[in-house]
Design a protein around this motif. Structure first.
Motif, PDB file in Angstrom:
ATOM      1  N   ASP A  78       0.951  -1.545  -0.060  1.00 29.03           N
ATOM      2  CA  ASP A  78      -0.442   0.198  -0.085  1.00 29.03           C
ATOM      3  C   ASP A  78       0.635   1.406   0.377  1.00 29.03           C
ATOM      4  O   ASP A  78       0.291   2.037  -0.235  1.00 29.03           O
ATOM      5  N   LYS A  79       2.191   1.078  -0.431  1.00 33.38           N
ATOM      6  CA  LYS A  79       3.313   2.066  -0.519  1.00 33.38           C
ATOM      7  C   LYS A  79       3.725   2.596  -1.272  1.00 33.38           C
ATOM      8  O   LYS A  79       4.298   1.800  -1.555  1.00 33.38           O
ATOM      9  N   ASN A  92     -10.218  -3.179   3.625  1.00 36.66           N
ATOM     10  CA  ASN A  92      -8.884  -2.111   3.573  1.00 36.66           C
ATOM     11  C   ASN A  92      -7.742  -2.376   2.484  1.00 36.66           C
ATOM     12  O   ASN A  92      -6.927  -1.844   2.462  1.00 36.66           O
ATOM     13  N   TRP A  93      -8.616  -2.752   1.130  1.00 39.10           N
ATOM     14  CA  TRP A  93      -7.642  -2.854   0.570  1.00 39.10           C
ATOM     15  C   TRP A  93      -8.023  -2.213  -1.232  1.00 39.10           C
ATOM     16  O   TRP A  93      -7.675  -2.294  -2.128  1.00 39.10           O
ATOM     17  N   ASN A 120      -8.987  -0.405  -3.695  1.00 40.59           N
ATOM     18  CA  ASN A 120      -8.455   1.367  -4.103  1.00 40.59           C
ATOM     19  C   ASN A 120      -7.078   2.131  -3.046  1.00 40.59           C
ATOM     20  O   ASN A 120      -6.758   2.653  -2.766  1.00 40.59           O
ATOM     21  N   THR A 121      -6.453   1.317  -3.278  1.00 37.10           N
ATOM     22  CA  THR A 121      -5.391   1.117  -1.886  1.00 37.10           C
ATOM     23  C   THR A 121      -4.197   0.594  -2.761  1.00 37.10           C
ATOM     24  O   THR A 121      -2.868   1.138  -1.867  1.00 37.10           O
ATOM     25  N   SER A 124      -0.810  -0.111  -3.971  1.00 36.44           N
ATOM     26  CA  SER A 124       0.200   1.451  -4.656  1.00 36.44           C
ATOM     27  C   SER A 124       1.177   0.760  -5.604  1.00 36.44           C
ATOM     28  O   SER A 124       2.577   1.372  -6.305  1.00 36.44           O
ATOM     29  N   ASN A 166      -3.490   2.861  -6.035  1.00 35.40           N
ATOM     30  CA  ASN A 166      -4.683   2.759  -6.175  1.00 35.40           C
ATOM     31  C   ASN A 166      -5.979   3.380  -6.323  1.00 35.40           C
ATOM     32  O   ASN A 166      -6.901   4.586  -6.377  1.00 35.40           O
TER      33      ASN A 166
END
Length: 133
Positions: free
Chosen positions: A43-44, A72-73, A75-76, A78, A123
């Motif tokens: 996610d980063k 929680n995942w 569209n996150t 990256s 995202n």
């Protein structure tokens, strides 16, 4: 040509960060017992490649089929790493909308991959499946 010029060029090239950054190599996507992982999402990401593939991690087994990612995942994601001889296909929730096949390799910044005219894949992932023949 100055004798220092080739040396300075070599030093400059060595200082450029690897495009893979902190991401694992695609060949390293294995469990401790030797079984294969299809892909890993992170996610980063960051403008600096050495800071990519950080934060929370989602491992996908071969054959994973998720028309709706966990909340929680959605569209996150990256950054992405896909194992050899595998591919990940992304789409909107319910497998609608645009798709893109990411084959084996390391994708530290999904924002570098276009989705339509103005969008990118950072995202923007709400569903996926991961297959390895």
């Amino acid at each position: 040509m100055s004798p220092l010029r080739p040396l300075l060029l070599a030093l400059a090239l060595a200082a450029v960060p690897c495009a893979q950054g902190a991401c694992p190599a695609s060949t390293d996507l294995k469990h401790s017992d030797g079984t294969r992982t299809c892909a890993k999402l992170y996610d980063k990401s960051d403008p600096y490649y050495e800071n990519c593939c950080r934060g929370a991690e989602l491992s996908l087994e071969p054959g994973a089929d998720l028309p709706y990612l966990p909340s929680n995942w959605a569209n996150t994601a990256s950054s992405l790493v896909v194992a050899p001889r595998c591919e990940v296909v992304w789409s909107r929730q319910g497998k609608a909308g645009k798709t893109h096949k990411f084959s084996a390799g390391t994708y530290p910044r999904l924002e570098e991959y276009r989705r339509g005219i103005l969008g990118n894949w950072s995202n923007a992932i709400s569903a996926l499946y991961c297959r390895c023949p």
